[in-house]
Design a protein around this motif. Structure first.
Motif, PDB file in Angstrom:
ATOM      1  N   ALA A  80     -60.214  11.725  21.531  1.00  0.00           N
ATOM      2  CA  ALA A  80     -61.083  10.704  20.948  1.00  0.00           C
ATOM      3  C   ALA A  80     -60.244   9.748  20.098  1.00  0.00           C
ATOM      4  CB  ALA A  80     -62.164  11.349  20.102  1.00  0.00           C
ATOM      5  N   LYS A  81     -60.575   8.468  20.171  1.00  0.00           N
ATOM      6  CA  LYS A  81     -59.847   7.474  19.389  1.00  0.00           C
ATOM      7  C   LYS A  81     -59.963   7.792  17.902  1.00  0.00           C
ATOM      8  CE  LYS A  81     -59.157   2.490  19.037  1.00  0.00           C
ATOM      9  NZ  LYS A  81     -59.580   1.163  19.533  1.00  0.00           N
ATOM     10  N   GLY A  82     -58.835   7.744  17.229  1.00  0.00           N
ATOM     11  CA  GLY A  82     -58.804   8.101  15.826  1.00  0.00           C
ATOM     12  C   GLY A  82     -58.432   9.548  15.584  1.00  0.00           C
ATOM     13  N   GLY A  83     -58.446  10.354  16.659  1.00  0.00           N
ATOM     14  CA  GLY A  83     -58.036  11.746  16.547  1.00  0.00           C
ATOM     15  C   GLY A  83     -56.526  11.870  16.607  1.00  0.00           C
ATOM     16  N   GLN A  84     -56.058  13.087  16.890  1.00  0.00           N
ATOM     17  CA  GLN A  84     -54.629  13.358  16.941  1.00  0.00           C
ATOM     18  C   GLN A  84     -54.206  13.787  18.343  1.00  0.00           C
ATOM     19  OE1 GLN A  84     -52.181  13.284  14.219  1.00  0.00           O
ATOM     20  NE2 GLN A  84     -53.832  11.999  13.421  1.00  0.00           N
ATOM     21  N   VAL A  85     -53.114  13.206  18.816  1.00  0.00           N
ATOM     22  CA  VAL A  85     -52.493  13.635  20.064  1.00  0.00           C
ATOM     23  C   VAL A  85     -51.456  14.691  19.700  1.00  0.00           C
ATOM     24  CG1 VAL A  85     -51.155  12.968  22.079  1.00  0.00           C
ATOM     25  CG2 VAL A  85     -52.841  11.389  21.127  1.00  0.00           C
ATOM     26  N   LYS A  86     -51.706  15.922  20.095  1.00  0.00           N
ATOM     27  CA  LYS A  86     -50.817  17.027  19.765  1.00  0.00           C
ATOM     28  C   LYS A  86     -49.862  17.294  20.929  1.00  0.00           C
ATOM     29  CE  LYS A  86     -54.254  19.136  16.719  1.00  0.00           C
ATOM     30  NZ  LYS A  86     -55.071  20.346  16.408  1.00  0.00           N
ATOM     31  N   LEU A  87     -48.591  17.092  20.696  1.00  0.00           N
ATOM     32  CA  LEU A  87     -47.556  17.310  21.695  1.00  0.00           C
ATOM     33  C   LEU A  87     -46.816  18.599  21.375  1.00  0.00           C
ATOM     34  CD1 LEU A  87     -46.012  13.713  21.735  1.00  0.00           C
ATOM     35  CD2 LEU A  87     -47.924  14.564  23.099  1.00  0.00           C
ATOM     36  N   ARG A  88     -46.479  19.350  22.429  1.00  0.00           N
ATOM     37  CA  ARG A  88     -45.714  20.577  22.218  1.00  0.00           C
ATOM     38  C   ARG A  88     -44.859  20.846  23.458  1.00  0.00           C
ATOM     39  NH1 ARG A  88     -48.363  24.520  25.090  1.00  0.00           N
ATOM     40  NH2 ARG A  88     -50.514  24.016  25.684  1.00  0.00           N
ATOM     41  N   GLY A  89     -43.858  21.670  23.293  1.00  0.00           N
ATOM     42  CA  GLY A  89     -43.010  22.004  24.419  1.00  0.00           C
ATOM     43  C   GLY A  89     -41.842  22.866  23.999  1.00  0.00           C
ATOM     44  N   THR A  90     -40.884  22.993  24.909  1.00  0.00           N
ATOM     45  CA  THR A  90     -39.683  23.783  24.653  1.00  0.00           C
ATOM     46  C   THR A  90     -38.454  23.001  25.097  1.00  0.00           C
ATOM     47  OG1 THR A  90     -39.794  24.861  26.816  1.00  0.00           O
ATOM     48  CG2 THR A  90     -40.908  25.964  24.979  1.00  0.00           C
ATOM     49  N   VAL A  91     -37.311  23.363  24.534  1.00  0.00           N
ATOM     50  CA  VAL A  91     -36.055  22.743  24.935  1.00  0.00           C
ATOM     51  C   VAL A  91     -35.011  23.843  25.108  1.00  0.00           C
ATOM     52  CG1 VAL A  91     -35.424  22.265  22.520  1.00  0.00           C
ATOM     53  CG2 VAL A  91     -34.327  20.986  24.375  1.00  0.00           C
ATOM     54  N   HIS A  92     -34.260  23.749  26.213  1.00  0.00           N
ATOM     55  CA  HIS A  92     -33.253  24.744  26.533  1.00  0.00           C
ATOM     56  C   HIS A  92     -31.909  24.068  26.799  1.00  0.00           C
ATOM     57  CE1 HIS A  92     -36.745  27.323  27.126  1.00  0.00           C
ATOM     58  NE2 HIS A  92     -35.926  28.350  27.093  1.00  0.00           N
ATOM     59  N   ARG A  93     -30.865  24.802  26.522  1.00  0.00           N
ATOM     60  CA  ARG A  93     -29.498  24.408  26.902  1.00  0.00           C
ATOM     61  C   ARG A  93     -28.972  25.502  27.807  1.00  0.00           C
ATOM     62  NH1 ARG A  93     -24.137  25.276  25.459  1.00  0.00           N
ATOM     63  NH2 ARG A  93     -22.803  23.418  25.656  1.00  0.00           N
ATOM     64  N   ALA A 105     -36.016  27.832  15.940  1.00  0.00           N
ATOM     65  CA  ALA A 105     -34.942  28.704  16.416  1.00  0.00           C
ATOM     66  C   ALA A 105     -35.177  29.199  17.837  1.00  0.00           C
ATOM     67  CB  ALA A 105     -34.791  29.893  15.462  1.00  0.00           C
ATOM     68  N   SER A 106     -36.442  29.171  18.292  1.00  0.00           N
ATOM     69  CA  SER A 106     -36.774  29.614  19.652  1.00  0.00           C
ATOM     70  C   SER A 106     -36.805  28.466  20.650  1.00  0.00           C
ATOM     71  CB  SER A 106     -38.129  30.336  19.646  1.00  0.00           C
ATOM     72  OG  SER A 106     -38.098  31.453  18.791  1.00  0.00           O
ATOM     73  N   GLY A 107     -36.439  27.266  20.201  1.00  0.00           N
ATOM     74  CA  GLY A 107     -36.444  26.105  21.077  1.00  0.00           C
ATOM     75  C   GLY A 107     -37.810  25.488  21.264  1.00  0.00           C
ATOM     76  N   ARG A 108     -38.790  25.866  20.472  1.00  0.00           N
ATOM     77  CA  ARG A 108     -40.147  25.307  20.577  1.00  0.00           C
ATOM     78  C   ARG A 108     -40.331  24.187  19.568  1.00  0.00           C
ATOM     79  NH1 ARG A 108     -43.342  28.551  23.677  1.00  0.00           N
ATOM     80  NH2 ARG A 108     -42.544  30.665  24.072  1.00  0.00           N
ATOM     81  N   TYR A 109     -41.137  23.197  19.957  1.00  0.00           N
ATOM     82  CA  TYR A 109     -41.435  22.096  19.046  1.00  0.00           C
ATOM     83  C   TYR A 109     -42.911  21.725  19.155  1.00  0.00           C
ATOM     84  CZ  TYR A 109     -41.644  18.928  23.050  1.00  0.00           C
ATOM     85  OH  TYR A 109     -41.999  18.318  24.228  1.00  0.00           O
TER      86      TYR A 109
END
Length: 339
Positions: free
Chosen positions: A254-267, A299-303
């Motif tokens: 909904a407009k005015g709400g929050q877009v929640k982004l999440r994911g992981t990163v690996h090397r 530390a687990s690569g999560r954001y």
């Protein structure tokens, strides 16, 4: 895809595609307010249930609501309505019927009869546009072949012609290895075709590859594919370790709400602990990504990070390259911001 049913009282019916505006009838006779609303399309296979919603006037005096729908050149089929007791001035009611993969698209006729205390049943007719079956018509990768370059990432573009889809995604898959690049949601251009971009690192598996396009609508998915070739760099691949970043985002906010982004990163195969990531956004209808900000993985690569929902658009997350690690770009994710 959200479609509106216009009452057959001279009102025009406008049909909207994915993320496109729609129009509604100004009146629907004495028994209803406004349009009837439905998702109506021919499924890829089997049967699907279509739900039609109407705003019923003065439900206190209504004793029964019945109806039927008739496809072009076909026989009518019943529409089952749920009618619950209500003392409100208006009540939302829903009708349900099935649409099959062998049914014709186009203008269907919806007839709804309302019986009230002491009065004969009265009919209202609606024109329902049923969209055609979705399909992937064309798919291509450019350049083809893809010529890898030592120490650099090579830009690869995807183009797909798709009919009747709500969302379209793509990935590149190596035929001879487990190497995969996910492009995420493709963007629908003004010409109706879908586009996406990714970058192939110099250690990408050479040989035969396949572009896989997935078109989705109403819980059903159809797929298309195209072959292309990747050629190894002339001087061989660099010694850098590959990075990989994922991204998950809500489909609608909904407009005015929050877009929640999440994911992981690996090397390589391990978490890329404490890595700083850049978050980019491109508004729908524009051509340029802009930097929204940065987020650091744990530390687990999560954001995880949130941004205000202001307009429709695409998000991507980028891992910057270093002297020992390749850069990486997440799949593209579209977020539909609703009023």
């Amino acid at each position: 895809m959200r479609l509106l049913l216009a009452a057959a009282t001279g009102a025009a019916l406008l049909v909207g595609g994915a993320h496109l505006p729609v129009a509604y009838a100004a009146t629907a006779g004495p028994d209803f307010d406004g349009p009837a609303v439905a998702d109506a399309s021919i499924p890829a296979d089997g049967d699907v249930e279509v739900t039609v919603t109407l705003s019923l006037r003065d439900p206190r005096t209504v004793t029964a609501v019945t109806g039927h729908v008739t496809p072009p050149g076909g026989s009518r089929r019943d529409v089952a309505f749920d009618l619950k007791p209500s003392t409100a001035a208006r009540a939302a009611i829903a009708g349900r019927f099935t649409v099959g993969s062998d049914d014709p698209p186009g203008a269907w006729r919806l007839n709804v009869q309302v019986a009230r205390e002491g009065d004969p049943a009265r009919a209202t007719t609606f024109a329902l546009h049923v969209a055609g079956r979705q399909r992937v018509d064309t798919a291509a990768v450019s350049p083809n072949p893809v010529l890898l370059v030592r120490g650099k990432d090579v830009k690869v573009s995807v183009l797909a012609g798709v009919t009747g889809a709500e969302t379209v995604s793509a990935r590149l898959v190596s035929v001879g290895s487990h190497d995969t690049y996910r492009l995420g949601d493709l963007e629908r251009g003004s010409d109706g075709r879908y586009r996406g971009v990714t970058y192939l690192s110099d250690d990408t598996a050479p040989g035969e590859w396949r572009l896989e396009v997935s078109a989705r609508r109403g819980g059903q998915t159809v797929k298309g594919s195209a072959a292309f070739t990747v050629r190894a760099p002339e001087q061989g691949a660099s010694k850098k370790v590959r990075a990989r970043v994922t991204l998950a985002a809500p489909a609608r906010v909904a407009k005015g709400g929050q877009v929640k982004l999440r994911g992981t990163v690996h090397r390589g195969t391990a978490a890329y602990a404490r890595k700083r990531l850049a978050v980019y956004f491109k508004a729908a209808g524009t051509t340029t990504y802009r930097l929204l900000g940065h987020v650091r993985a744990n530390a687990s690569g999560r954001y995880a990070v949130s941004y205000p929902a202001r307009r429709d658009g695409y998000f991507r997350v980028k891992v910057a390259s270093t002297s020992k690690t390749r850069g990486a770009l997440s799949p593209q994710e579209f977020v539909d911001v609703r009023p």
